[in-house]
Write a protein that holds these residues in place. Structure first.
Motif, PDB file in Angstrom:
ATOM      1  N   LYS A  40      62.096   0.871  25.735  1.00  0.00           N
ATOM      2  CA  LYS A  40      62.364  -0.559  25.582  1.00  0.00           C
ATOM      3  C   LYS A  40      62.364  -1.216  26.967  1.00  0.00           C
ATOM      4  O   LYS A  40      62.906  -0.665  27.912  1.00  0.00           O
ATOM      5  N   VAL A  41      61.756  -2.404  27.041  1.00  0.00           N
ATOM      6  CA  VAL A  41      61.592  -3.103  28.318  1.00  0.00           C
ATOM      7  C   VAL A  41      61.868  -4.589  28.138  1.00  0.00           C
ATOM      8  O   VAL A  41      61.506  -5.176  27.120  1.00  0.00           O
TER       9      VAL A  41
ATOM     10  N   ARG B 105      67.347 -10.168  23.115  1.00  0.00           N
ATOM     11  CA  ARG B 105      66.881  -9.307  22.011  1.00  0.00           C
ATOM     12  C   ARG B 105      65.472  -9.699  21.566  1.00  0.00           C
ATOM     13  O   ARG B 105      64.659  -8.856  21.245  1.00  0.00           O
ATOM     14  N   SER B 106      65.196 -11.000  21.550  1.00  0.00           N
ATOM     15  CA  SER B 106      63.876 -11.459  21.111  1.00  0.00           C
ATOM     16  C   SER B 106      62.784 -11.103  22.115  1.00  0.00           C
ATOM     17  O   SER B 106      61.601 -11.092  21.769  1.00  0.00           O
ATOM     18  N   LEU B 107      63.165 -10.830  23.354  1.00  0.00           N
ATOM     19  CA  LEU B 107      62.198 -10.512  24.414  1.00  0.00           C
ATOM     20  C   LEU B 107      61.969  -9.008  24.572  1.00  0.00           C
ATOM     21  O   LEU B 107      61.053  -8.610  25.295  1.00  0.00           O
ATOM     22  N   ILE B 108      62.791  -8.188  23.937  1.00  0.00           N
ATOM     23  CA  ILE B 108      62.647  -6.732  24.069  1.00  0.00           C
ATOM     24  C   ILE B 108      61.322  -6.303  23.422  1.00  0.00           C
ATOM     25  O   ILE B 108      60.993  -6.716  22.314  1.00  0.00           O
ATOM     26  N   HIS B 109      60.594  -5.514  24.162  1.00  0.00           N
ATOM     27  CA  HIS B 109      59.381  -4.921  23.615  1.00  0.00           C
ATOM     28  C   HIS B 109      59.305  -3.468  24.072  1.00  0.00           C
ATOM     29  O   HIS B 109      60.055  -3.049  24.942  1.00  0.00           O
ATOM     30  N   GLU B 110      58.433  -2.723  23.461  1.00  0.00           N
ATOM     31  CA  GLU B 110      58.288  -1.315  23.811  1.00  0.00           C
ATOM     32  C   GLU B 110      56.999  -1.110  24.580  1.00  0.00           C
ATOM     33  O   GLU B 110      55.988  -1.762  24.310  1.00  0.00           O
ATOM     34  N   GLU B 111      57.074  -0.217  25.549  1.00  0.00           N
ATOM     35  CA  GLU B 111      55.904   0.171  26.323  1.00  0.00           C
ATOM     36  C   GLU B 111      55.829   1.685  26.347  1.00  0.00           C
ATOM     37  O   GLU B 111      56.837   2.364  26.159  1.00  0.00           O
ATOM     38  N   GLU B 112      54.656   2.197  26.603  1.00  0.00           N
ATOM     39  CA  GLU B 112      54.494   3.636  26.738  1.00  0.00           C
ATOM     40  C   GLU B 112      55.202   4.069  28.007  1.00  0.00           C
ATOM     41  O   GLU B 112      55.030   3.464  29.067  1.00  0.00           O
TER      42      GLU B 112
ATOM     43  N   CYS C 216      62.640 -10.379  33.477  1.00  0.00           N
ATOM     44  CA  CYS C 216      63.107 -11.756  33.665  1.00  0.00           C
ATOM     45  C   CYS C 216      61.947 -12.728  33.497  1.00  0.00           C
ATOM     46  O   CYS C 216      62.112 -13.805  32.936  1.00  0.00           O
ATOM     47  N   SER C 217      60.787 -12.345  33.971  1.00  0.00           N
ATOM     48  CA  SER C 217      59.626 -13.239  33.866  1.00  0.00           C
ATOM     49  C   SER C 217      59.261 -13.525  32.409  1.00  0.00           C
ATOM     50  O   SER C 217      58.672 -14.566  32.117  1.00  0.00           O
ATOM     51  N   ASP C 218      59.626 -12.621  31.482  1.00  0.00           N
ATOM     52  CA  ASP C 218      59.392 -12.867  30.053  1.00  0.00           C
ATOM     53  C   ASP C 218      60.177 -14.087  29.575  1.00  0.00           C
ATOM     54  O   ASP C 218      59.791 -14.740  28.607  1.00  0.00           O
TER      55      ASP C 218
ATOM     56  N   SER D  22      65.036   1.051  29.154  1.00  0.00           N
ATOM     57  CA  SER D  22      66.000   1.970  28.557  1.00  0.00           C
ATOM     58  C   SER D  22      65.480   2.462  27.211  1.00  0.00           C
ATOM     59  O   SER D  22      64.673   1.793  26.565  1.00  0.00           O
ATOM     60  N   GLU D  23      65.969   3.614  26.818  1.00  0.00           N
ATOM     61  CA  GLU D  23      65.658   4.115  25.485  1.00  0.00           C
ATOM     62  C   GLU D  23      66.559   3.462  24.444  1.00  0.00           C
ATOM     63  O   GLU D  23      66.228   3.424  23.268  1.00  0.00           O
TER      64      GLU D  23
END
Length: 68
Positions: A10-11, A58-65, A14-16, A27-28
């Protein structure tokens, strides 16, 4: 040496949120991620941590590899 993909992490950046800031939290767990972002938002940006801010993050959290 090749990068090895380790799964998703999870990533939040601030720029988001439209801020001119290079901070990135990884973080996981969502709870740990929110703690990292909350501490940064309060200490660096002087933001009040409230339900609205938590919902925005929470709305900005996304997952990356995750690579190593």
């Amino acid at each position: 040496m090749e990068d090895v993909i380790m799964g998703k992490i999870k990533v939040v950046r601030c720029s988001d949120a439209g801020l001119d800031c290079s901070f990135v939290a990884h973080s996981e767990s969502e709870e740990d991620l929110l703690n990292q972002v909350g501490k940064h938002a309060k200490e660096v940006h002087g933001m009040e941590i409230n339900d609205e801010l938590v919902a925005k993050v929470r709305s900005l959290i996304h997952e990356e590899e995750q690579v190593s």
